[in-house]
Design a protein around this motif. Structure first.
Motif, PDB file in Angstrom:
ATOM      1  N   PRO A  33      33.566  -9.522  57.892  1.00  0.00           N
ATOM      2  CA  PRO A  33      34.830  -9.274  58.596  1.00  0.00           C
ATOM      3  C   PRO A  33      35.742 -10.490  58.526  1.00  0.00           C
ATOM      4  CG  PRO A  33      33.059  -9.680  60.168  1.00  0.00           C
ATOM      5  CD  PRO A  33      32.409  -9.618  58.821  1.00  0.00           C
ATOM      6  N   LEU A  34      37.037 -10.238  58.501  1.00  0.00           N
ATOM      7  CA  LEU A  34      38.009 -11.314  58.390  1.00  0.00           C
ATOM      8  C   LEU A  34      38.618 -11.655  59.742  1.00  0.00           C
ATOM      9  CD1 LEU A  34      40.014 -10.321  55.172  1.00  0.00           C
ATOM     10  CD2 LEU A  34      37.862 -11.606  55.372  1.00  0.00           C
ATOM     11  N   LEU A  35      38.959 -12.927  59.902  1.00  0.00           N
ATOM     12  CA  LEU A  35      39.706 -13.376  61.074  1.00  0.00           C
ATOM     13  C   LEU A  35      41.172 -13.005  60.821  1.00  0.00           C
ATOM     14  CD1 LEU A  35      39.075 -15.073  63.720  1.00  0.00           C
ATOM     15  CD2 LEU A  35      40.132 -16.984  62.490  1.00  0.00           C
ATOM     16  N   TRP A  36      41.460 -11.718  61.020  1.00  0.00           N
ATOM     17  CA  TRP A  36      42.774 -11.181  60.666  1.00  0.00           C
ATOM     18  C   TRP A  36      43.554 -10.872  61.944  1.00  0.00           C
ATOM     19  CZ3 TRP A  36      44.535 -11.009  55.754  1.00  0.00           C
ATOM     20  CH2 TRP A  36      45.783 -10.403  55.560  1.00  0.00           C
ATOM     21  N   PRO A  37      44.774 -11.387  62.072  1.00  0.00           N
ATOM     22  CA  PRO A  37      45.546 -11.159  63.305  1.00  0.00           C
ATOM     23  C   PRO A  37      45.796  -9.670  63.557  1.00  0.00           C
ATOM     24  CG  PRO A  37      46.544 -12.870  61.946  1.00  0.00           C
ATOM     25  CD  PRO A  37      45.498 -12.233  61.105  1.00  0.00           C
ATOM     26  N   ALA A  38      45.580  -9.253  64.793  1.00  0.00           N
ATOM     27  CA  ALA A  38      45.765  -7.840  65.140  1.00  0.00           C
ATOM     28  C   ALA A  38      47.199  -7.388  64.915  1.00  0.00           C
ATOM     29  CB  ALA A  38      45.356  -7.612  66.595  1.00  0.00           C
ATOM     30  N   GLY A  39      48.155  -8.297  65.043  1.00  0.00           N
ATOM     31  CA  GLY A  39      49.550  -7.921  64.894  1.00  0.00           C
ATOM     32  C   GLY A  39      50.086  -8.015  63.482  1.00  0.00           C
ATOM     33  N   GLU A  40      49.236  -8.350  62.513  1.00  0.00           N
ATOM     34  CA  GLU A  40      49.677  -8.496  61.118  1.00  0.00           C
ATOM     35  C   GLU A  40      49.194  -7.303  60.305  1.00  0.00           C
ATOM     36  OE1 GLU A  40      48.795 -11.590  57.451  1.00  0.00           O
ATOM     37  OE2 GLU A  40      49.036 -12.394  59.485  1.00  0.00           O
ATOM     38  N   PRO A  41      50.083  -6.648  59.539  1.00  0.00           N
ATOM     39  CA  PRO A  41      49.660  -5.481  58.752  1.00  0.00           C
ATOM     40  C   PRO A  41      48.514  -5.828  57.803  1.00  0.00           C
ATOM     41  CG  PRO A  41      52.055  -5.678  58.755  1.00  0.00           C
ATOM     42  CD  PRO A  41      51.521  -6.936  59.372  1.00  0.00           C
ATOM     43  N   TRP A  42      47.578  -4.924  57.699  1.00  0.00           N
ATOM     44  CA  TRP A  42      46.460  -5.100  56.767  1.00  0.00           C
ATOM     45  C   TRP A  42      46.983  -4.910  55.335  1.00  0.00           C
ATOM     46  CZ3 TRP A  42      41.704  -6.988  57.372  1.00  0.00           C
ATOM     47  CH2 TRP A  42      40.756  -6.788  56.360  1.00  0.00           C
ATOM     48  N   PRO A  43      46.520  -5.729  54.388  1.00  0.00           N
ATOM     49  CA  PRO A  43      47.021  -5.593  53.020  1.00  0.00           C
ATOM     50  C   PRO A  43      46.634  -4.255  52.383  1.00  0.00           C
ATOM     51  CG  PRO A  43      45.845  -7.668  53.326  1.00  0.00           C
ATOM     52  CD  PRO A  43      45.573  -6.839  54.528  1.00  0.00           C
ATOM     53  N   HIS A  44      47.597  -3.637  51.737  1.00  0.00           N
ATOM     54  CA  HIS A  44      47.378  -2.412  50.974  1.00  0.00           C
ATOM     55  C   HIS A  44      47.847  -2.651  49.541  1.00  0.00           C
ATOM     56  CE1 HIS A  44      46.877  -0.648  54.916  1.00  0.00           C
ATOM     57  NE2 HIS A  44      46.618   0.541  54.386  1.00  0.00           N
ATOM     58  N   CYS A  45      47.157  -2.038  48.595  1.00  0.00           N
ATOM     59  CA  CYS A  45      47.554  -2.107  47.193  1.00  0.00           C
ATOM     60  C   CYS A  45      48.459  -0.923  46.878  1.00  0.00           C
ATOM     61  CB  CYS A  45      46.329  -2.093  46.284  1.00  0.00           C
ATOM     62  SG  CYS A  45      46.735  -2.101  44.523  1.00  0.00           S
ATOM     63  N   GLU A  46      49.614  -1.203  46.357  1.00  0.00           N
ATOM     64  CA  GLU A  46      50.563  -0.152  45.986  1.00  0.00           C
ATOM     65  C   GLU A  46      50.792  -0.106  44.481  1.00  0.00           C
ATOM     66  OE1 GLU A  46      54.051  -0.032  48.386  1.00  0.00           O
ATOM     67  OE2 GLU A  46      52.986  -0.548  50.226  1.00  0.00           O
ATOM     68  N   ASP A  47      49.934  -0.794  43.721  1.00  0.00           N
ATOM     69  CA  ASP A  47      50.051  -0.761  42.268  1.00  0.00           C
ATOM     70  C   ASP A  47      49.579   0.592  41.733  1.00  0.00           C
ATOM     71  OD1 ASP A  47      50.893  -3.350  42.362  1.00  0.00           O
ATOM     72  OD2 ASP A  47      48.956  -4.220  41.802  1.00  0.00           O
ATOM     73  N   ALA A  48      49.899   0.855  40.476  1.00  0.00           N
ATOM     74  CA  ALA A  48      49.386   2.053  39.815  1.00  0.00           C
ATOM     75  C   ALA A  48      47.898   1.858  39.528  1.00  0.00           C
ATOM     76  CB  ALA A  48      50.143   2.294  38.517  1.00  0.00           C
ATOM     77  N   HIS A  49      47.120   2.900  39.819  1.00  0.00           N
ATOM     78  CA  HIS A  49      45.687   2.854  39.573  1.00  0.00           C
ATOM     79  C   HIS A  49      45.335   3.800  38.430  1.00  0.00           C
ATOM     80  CE1 HIS A  49      45.993   1.946  44.035  1.00  0.00           C
ATOM     81  NE2 HIS A  49      45.589   0.818  43.480  1.00  0.00           N
ATOM     82  N   LEU A  50      44.244   3.492  37.756  1.00  0.00           N
ATOM     83  CA  LEU A  50      43.785   4.385  36.703  1.00  0.00           C
ATOM     84  C   LEU A  50      43.412   5.725  37.322  1.00  0.00           C
ATOM     85  CD1 LEU A  50      41.561   1.911  34.663  1.00  0.00           C
ATOM     86  CD2 LEU A  50      43.857   2.706  34.121  1.00  0.00           C
ATOM     87  N   HIS A  51      43.943   6.796  36.784  1.00  0.00           N
ATOM     88  CA  HIS A  51      43.738   8.104  37.402  1.00  0.00           C
ATOM     89  C   HIS A  51      42.501   8.832  36.864  1.00  0.00           C
ATOM     90  CE1 HIS A  51      47.420   7.610  39.553  1.00  0.00           C
ATOM     91  NE2 HIS A  51      48.137   7.511  38.444  1.00  0.00           N
ATOM     92  N   VAL A  52      41.833   8.227  35.893  1.00  0.00           N
ATOM     93  CA  VAL A  52      40.610   8.829  35.373  1.00  0.00           C
ATOM     94  C   VAL A  52      39.453   8.420  36.270  1.00  0.00           C
ATOM     95  CG1 VAL A  52      39.043   8.967  33.418  1.00  0.00           C
ATOM     96  CG2 VAL A  52      41.509   8.792  33.023  1.00  0.00           C
ATOM     97  N   ASP A  53      38.762   9.402  36.828  1.00  0.00           N
ATOM     98  CA  ASP A  53      37.632   9.112  37.706  1.00  0.00           C
ATOM     99  C   ASP A  53      36.554   8.385  36.915  1.00  0.00           C
ATOM    100  OD1 ASP A  53      35.447   9.126  39.434  1.00  0.00           O
ATOM    101  OD2 ASP A  53      35.913  11.105  40.232  1.00  0.00           O
ATOM    102  N   SER A  54      36.089   7.259  37.442  1.00  0.00           N
ATOM    103  CA  SER A  54      35.060   6.479  36.752  1.00  0.00           C
ATOM    104  C   SER A  54      33.728   7.213  36.686  1.00  0.00           C
ATOM    105  CB  SER A  54      34.866   5.145  37.477  1.00  0.00           C
ATOM    106  OG  SER A  54      34.314   5.362  38.772  1.00  0.00           O
ATOM    107  N   GLY A  55      33.568   8.250  37.504  1.00  0.00           N
ATOM    108  CA  GLY A  55      32.275   8.931  37.598  1.00  0.00           C
ATOM    109  C   GLY A  55      31.353   8.286  38.606  1.00  0.00           C
ATOM    110  N   PHE A  56      31.777   7.143  39.151  1.00  0.00           N
ATOM    111  CA  PHE A  56      30.955   6.421  40.115  1.00  0.00           C
ATOM    112  C   PHE A  56      31.671   6.269  41.450  1.00  0.00           C
ATOM    113  CE2 PHE A  56      29.562   5.071  35.939  1.00  0.00           C
ATOM    114  CZ  PHE A  56      28.185   5.112  36.024  1.00  0.00           C
ATOM    115  N   ARG A  57      32.830   6.905  41.605  1.00  0.00           N
ATOM    116  CA  ARG A  57      33.608   6.725  42.826  1.00  0.00           C
ATOM    117  C   ARG A  57      32.856   7.247  44.040  1.00  0.00           C
ATOM    118  NH1 ARG A  57      39.851   8.327  41.110  1.00  0.00           N
ATOM    119  NH2 ARG A  57      40.245   6.422  39.883  1.00  0.00           N
ATOM    120  N   ARG A  58      32.772   6.373  45.044  1.00  0.00           N
ATOM    121  CA  ARG A  58      32.149   6.741  46.314  1.00  0.00           C
ATOM    122  C   ARG A  58      32.839   5.943  47.404  1.00  0.00           C
ATOM    123  NH1 ARG A  58      26.509   4.867  44.531  1.00  0.00           N
ATOM    124  NH2 ARG A  58      25.601   5.731  46.398  1.00  0.00           N
ATOM    125  N   SER A  59      32.680   6.387  48.608  1.00  0.00           N
ATOM    126  CA  SER A  59      33.289   5.662  49.716  1.00  0.00           C
ATOM    127  C   SER A  59      32.485   4.399  50.000  1.00  0.00           C
ATOM    128  CB  SER A  59      33.336   6.538  50.969  1.00  0.00           C
ATOM    129  OG  SER A  59      32.048   6.635  51.550  1.00  0.00           O
TER     130      SER A  59
END
Length: 356
Positions: free
Chosen positions: A48-74
């Motif tokens: 876990p990170l010492l991340w300020p509660a009032g600071e937005p969590w980083p999100h990636c908005e770049d383009a991602h490869l749309h081909v499923d790797s076959g290994f995707r899991r949560s």
């Protein structure tokens, strides 16, 4: 930090055999991550990170490869599967999840199902919450060179592959730990990761300051030829099995250290040396952090395994998911390393990374 790991003495003292290499010595800190339960106030990998509660969590908005790797899991599914692997029984009886873990698995599956049922955009097309990779406090790793009054480095990545290099994109944050008030208790998690190796296992650290020398590819042709002089190695008592290929002895036992580390030299091998230059000021960038798939190599490479882990390193075999040389369960590239580089003139200039 109570965890201790100690790199064994090298088979020979490099500069005693080749004093010409003394100017090439660089400080590094081996992090020696080991599975544990770090808190937000600890240096860690995947914790876990010492991340300020009032600071937005980083999100990636770049383009991602749309081909499923076959290994995707949560990430949750990845962690639960690792728990099952850790419970592997020698008698062959199947391990089982606890009732609490089963409930967690059902909630996670329902969350993903709800997202998919909602229609496009899919999980890989939305802004994707980034995953904690490492948190390093200056008090634990004095080799860090933070900007201003910062004393904490936080590194995250997007668990999807990105073109053109088919690797996670990374984000770096420097901050002052004392300026963090309330800590974000439940950061958002991505719905999926392209590969289980993009979900680091929470690990505590045992930082160890070392001095290391470059990969032979970083040396001049003259110095590389010097390393081929077996008579000098022989006089120092080097392993005679390397007599035919003395430079391999240097590369295996004496050059840059394997594993997660701060500073030091790059682990070339996937390519020849490929210097990185700052996009702002064009200064040659320096290694900040090596994110390693393995803490040490097999065979002769186990000489880099800490003294405290030598017995496990030399064991004949390991159950699935329990190899002591892969405590973080991270895999980048083809079980390679990702090295993060920063500008030595200004750590606040954009960083870059490279798979090796």
């Amino acid at each position: 930090m109570s965890l201790v790991r100690t790199t064994p003495a090298r088979p020979v003292e490099v500069t005693a055999v080749f004093p010409e290499l003394a100017p090439w010595a660089r400080p590094a800190t081996r992090l020696h991550p080991r599975p544990g339960s770090p808190s937000a106030g600890d240096s860690s990998v995947g914790g876990p990170l010492l991340w300020p509660a009032g600071e937005p969590w980083p999100h990636c908005e770049d383009a991602h490869l749309h081909v499923d790797s076959g290994f995707r899991r949560s990430p949750t599914e990845v962690r639960l599967d690792r728990r099952l692997q850790s419970r592997w029984r020698a008698d062959g009886r199947a391990a089982a999840l606890t009732p609490e873990e089963e409930a967690l698995k059902e909630r996670d599956a329902a969350r993903l199902s709800e997202r998919l049922d909602a229609g496009p955009p899919g999980p890989a097309e939305c802004p994707v919450p980034m995953v904690p990779v490492a948190q390093l406090f200056l008090r634990d790793i004095p080799l860090l060179r933070p900007p201003g009054q910062a004393d904490l480095l936080q590194i995250l990545w997007c668990p999807y592959e990105h073109e053109p290099d088919y690797k996670p994109s990374t984000a770096l944050f420097w901050r002052s730990a004392t300026e963090v008030g309330d800590v974000l208790a439940a950061p958002p998690e991505p719905y999926e990761a392209d590969y289980p190796g993009y979900v680091p296992e929470p690990c505590v650290l045992a930082p160890e300051a070392i001095t290391e020398y470059p990969n032979s590819l970083d040396l001049s042709p003259e110095l590389r030829r010097m390393l081929e002089d077996w008579s000098r190695w022989q006089a120092a008592g080097a392993d005679s099995s390397y007599a035919e290929y003395p430079r391999d002895f240097y590369s295996t036992h004496l050059g840059n250290a394997p594993g997660w580390k701060v500073g030091g030299w790059p682990p070339w091998g996937r390519t020849d040396p490929n210097p990185r230059y700052c996009a702002v000021c064009e200064v040659r960038m320096v290694p900040l952090l090596t994110i390693a798939s393995w803490e040490w190599d097999g065979g002769e490479g186990h000489s880099w395994a800490p003294r405290e882990d030598q017995t496990a390193a030399l064991a004949d075999g390991h159950y699935a998911g329990q190899d002591p040389s892969q405590p973080t369960r991270v895999e980048v590239g083809s079980t390679d390393n990702m090295q993060i580089y920063v500008c030595p003139a200004s750590p606040e200039h954009p960083h870059t990374d490279l798979i090796q």
